[in-house]
Motif scaffolding. Structure first.
Motif, PDB file in Angstrom:
ATOM      1  N   PRO A 171       0.776  -1.240   0.000  1.00  7.99           N
ATOM      2  CA  PRO A 171       0.000   0.000   0.000  1.00  7.99           C
ATOM      3  C   PRO A 171       0.810   1.294   0.000  1.00  7.99           C
ATOM      4  CG  PRO A 171       0.008  -0.938   2.191  1.00  7.99           C
ATOM      5  CD  PRO A 171       0.708  -1.940   1.289  1.00  7.99           C
ATOM      6  N   ARG A 172       2.133   1.207   0.039  1.00  8.32           N
ATOM      7  CA  ARG A 172       2.914   2.451   0.041  1.00  8.32           C
ATOM      8  C   ARG A 172       2.679   3.209  -1.259  1.00  8.32           C
ATOM      9  NH1 ARG A 172       8.723   0.236   1.025  1.00  8.32           N
ATOM     10  NH2 ARG A 172       7.820  -1.282  -0.404  1.00  8.32           N
ATOM     11  N   ALA A 173       2.410   4.519  -1.116  1.00 10.28           N
ATOM     12  CA  ALA A 173       2.122   5.346  -2.290  1.00 10.28           C
ATOM     13  C   ALA A 173       2.965   6.610  -2.247  1.00 10.28           C
ATOM     14  CB  ALA A 173       0.636   5.710  -2.323  1.00 10.28           C
ATOM     15  N   PHE A 174       3.377   7.042  -3.412  1.00  8.65           N
ATOM     16  CA  PHE A 174       4.107   8.297  -3.553  1.00  8.65           C
ATOM     17  C   PHE A 174       3.502   9.013  -4.751  1.00  8.65           C
ATOM     18  CE2 PHE A 174       7.548  10.888  -5.311  1.00  8.65           C
ATOM     19  CZ  PHE A 174       7.889  11.628  -4.191  1.00  8.65           C
ATOM     20  N   LEU A 175       2.907  10.176  -4.499  1.00  8.36           N
ATOM     21  CA  LEU A 175       2.306  10.973  -5.560  1.00  8.36           C
ATOM     22  C   LEU A 175       3.168  12.205  -5.769  1.00  8.36           C
ATOM     23  CD1 LEU A 175      -1.326  10.736  -4.213  1.00  8.36           C
ATOM     24  CD2 LEU A 175      -0.336   9.373  -6.048  1.00  8.36           C
ATOM     25  N   HIS A 176       3.415  12.521  -7.024  1.00  9.84           N
ATOM     26  CA  HIS A 176       4.324  13.611  -7.358  1.00  9.84           C
ATOM     27  C   HIS A 176       3.775  14.356  -8.571  1.00  9.84           C
ATOM     28  CE1 HIS A 176       8.011  14.873  -9.739  1.00  9.84           C
ATOM     29  NE2 HIS A 176       8.008  15.664  -8.689  1.00  9.84           N
ATOM     30  N   GLY A 183       7.249  24.641  -9.168  1.00 13.29           N
ATOM     31  CA  GLY A 183       7.878  23.721  -8.234  1.00 13.29           C
ATOM     32  C   GLY A 183       7.330  22.327  -8.397  1.00 13.29           C
ATOM     33  N   GLU A 184       7.421  21.555  -7.310  1.00 16.31           N
ATOM     34  CA  GLU A 184       6.945  20.173  -7.307  1.00 16.31           C
ATOM     35  C   GLU A 184       6.215  19.911  -5.993  1.00 16.31           C
ATOM     36  OE1 GLU A 184       9.969  17.212  -8.484  1.00 16.31           O
ATOM     37  OE2 GLU A 184      11.251  18.967  -8.757  1.00 16.31           O
ATOM     38  N   PHE A 185       5.083  19.226  -6.094  1.00 15.85           N
ATOM     39  CA  PHE A 185       4.317  18.844  -4.919  1.00 15.85           C
ATOM     40  C   PHE A 185       4.409  17.330  -4.775  1.00 15.85           C
ATOM     41  CE2 PHE A 185       0.355  17.733  -2.690  1.00 15.85           C
ATOM     42  CZ  PHE A 185       0.568  18.467  -1.536  1.00 15.85           C
ATOM     43  N   LYS A 186       4.708  16.848  -3.550  1.00 17.18           N
ATOM     44  CA  LYS A 186       4.896  15.421  -3.312  1.00 17.18           C
ATOM     45  C   LYS A 186       4.123  14.992  -2.064  1.00 17.18           C
ATOM     46  CE  LYS A 186       9.529  15.767  -5.223  1.00 17.18           C
ATOM     47  NZ  LYS A 186      10.941  15.481  -5.049  1.00 17.18           N
ATOM     48  N   VAL A 187       3.512  13.819  -2.154  1.00 13.26           N
ATOM     49  CA  VAL A 187       2.767  13.247  -1.029  1.00 13.26           C
ATOM     50  C   VAL A 187       3.212  11.804  -0.846  1.00 13.26           C
ATOM     51  CG1 VAL A 187       0.485  12.533  -0.200  1.00 13.26           C
ATOM     52  CG2 VAL A 187       0.747  14.711  -1.390  1.00 13.26           C
ATOM     53  N   ARG A 188       3.481  11.426   0.389  1.00 17.34           N
ATOM     54  CA  ARG A 188       3.776  10.031   0.735  1.00 17.34           C
ATOM     55  C   ARG A 188       2.678   9.536   1.660  1.00 17.34           C
ATOM     56  NH1 ARG A 188       9.036   8.665  -0.494  1.00 17.34           N
ATOM     57  NH2 ARG A 188      10.429  10.439  -0.728  1.00 17.34           N
ATOM     58  N   GLY A 189       2.285   8.284   1.474  1.00 12.06           N
ATOM     59  CA  GLY A 189       1.259   7.729   2.340  1.00 12.06           C
ATOM     60  C   GLY A 189       0.986   6.277   2.034  1.00 12.06           C
ATOM     61  N   ARG A 190      -0.151   5.813   2.508  1.00 17.08           N
ATOM     62  CA  ARG A 190      -0.572   4.423   2.312  1.00 17.08           C
ATOM     63  C   ARG A 190      -1.954   4.423   1.677  1.00 17.08           C
ATOM     64  NH1 ARG A 190       2.962   0.839   3.899  1.00 17.08           N
ATOM     65  NH2 ARG A 190       4.487   1.516   5.418  1.00 17.08           N
TER      66      ARG A 190
END
Length: 113
Positions: free
Chosen positions: A31-36, A48-55
């Motif tokens: 379930p590890r997710a990385f959105l960029h 710029g760049e927006f990044k999210v880490r989560g499950r």
């Protein structure tokens, strides 16, 4: 790289994935997710760049599933079939890298719960 569209639905970061797709299978397995996403249009915000880490958490609630599907249909004009994989992302951290347009300087803003 696995691009995916996301939607904010009732305060949830929601993902809608085609059944059997690599992205869906990956999230069901791990379930590890990385959105960029890059932000390049100055009218939409600072470059710029927006990044999210989560499950990624499968959506079990029939009411939330319906609301996510309704949102996707309203935003895209397409209503996914009932067998699509729907997830919310339990956000663990987020960051925005802002670039100075006239230099190589970068600024980082981080959020953690």
């Amino acid at each position: 790289m696995n691009p995916v569209e996301t939607f904010i639905v009732e305060g949830h970061l929601a993902l809608c994935l085609i059944p059997g797709s690599l992205k869906a299978r990956d999230l069901l397995r791990d379930p590890r997710a990385f959105l960029h996403t890059p932000i390049t249009d100055r009218h939409l915000g600072t470059p710029g760049e927006f990044k999210v880490r989560g499950r990624a958490v499968p959506i079990e609630s029939p009411a939330l599933r319906e609301t996510v599907v309704d949102t996707l249909e309203r935003e895209s004009g397409y209503r996914p079939p009932a067998d699509w994989h729907l997830f919310t992302v339990d956000v663990e951290s987020a960051a925005f890298h802002r670039y100075e347009p006239t230099s190589s300087v970068q600024h980082l803003t981080r959020w953690t719960p």
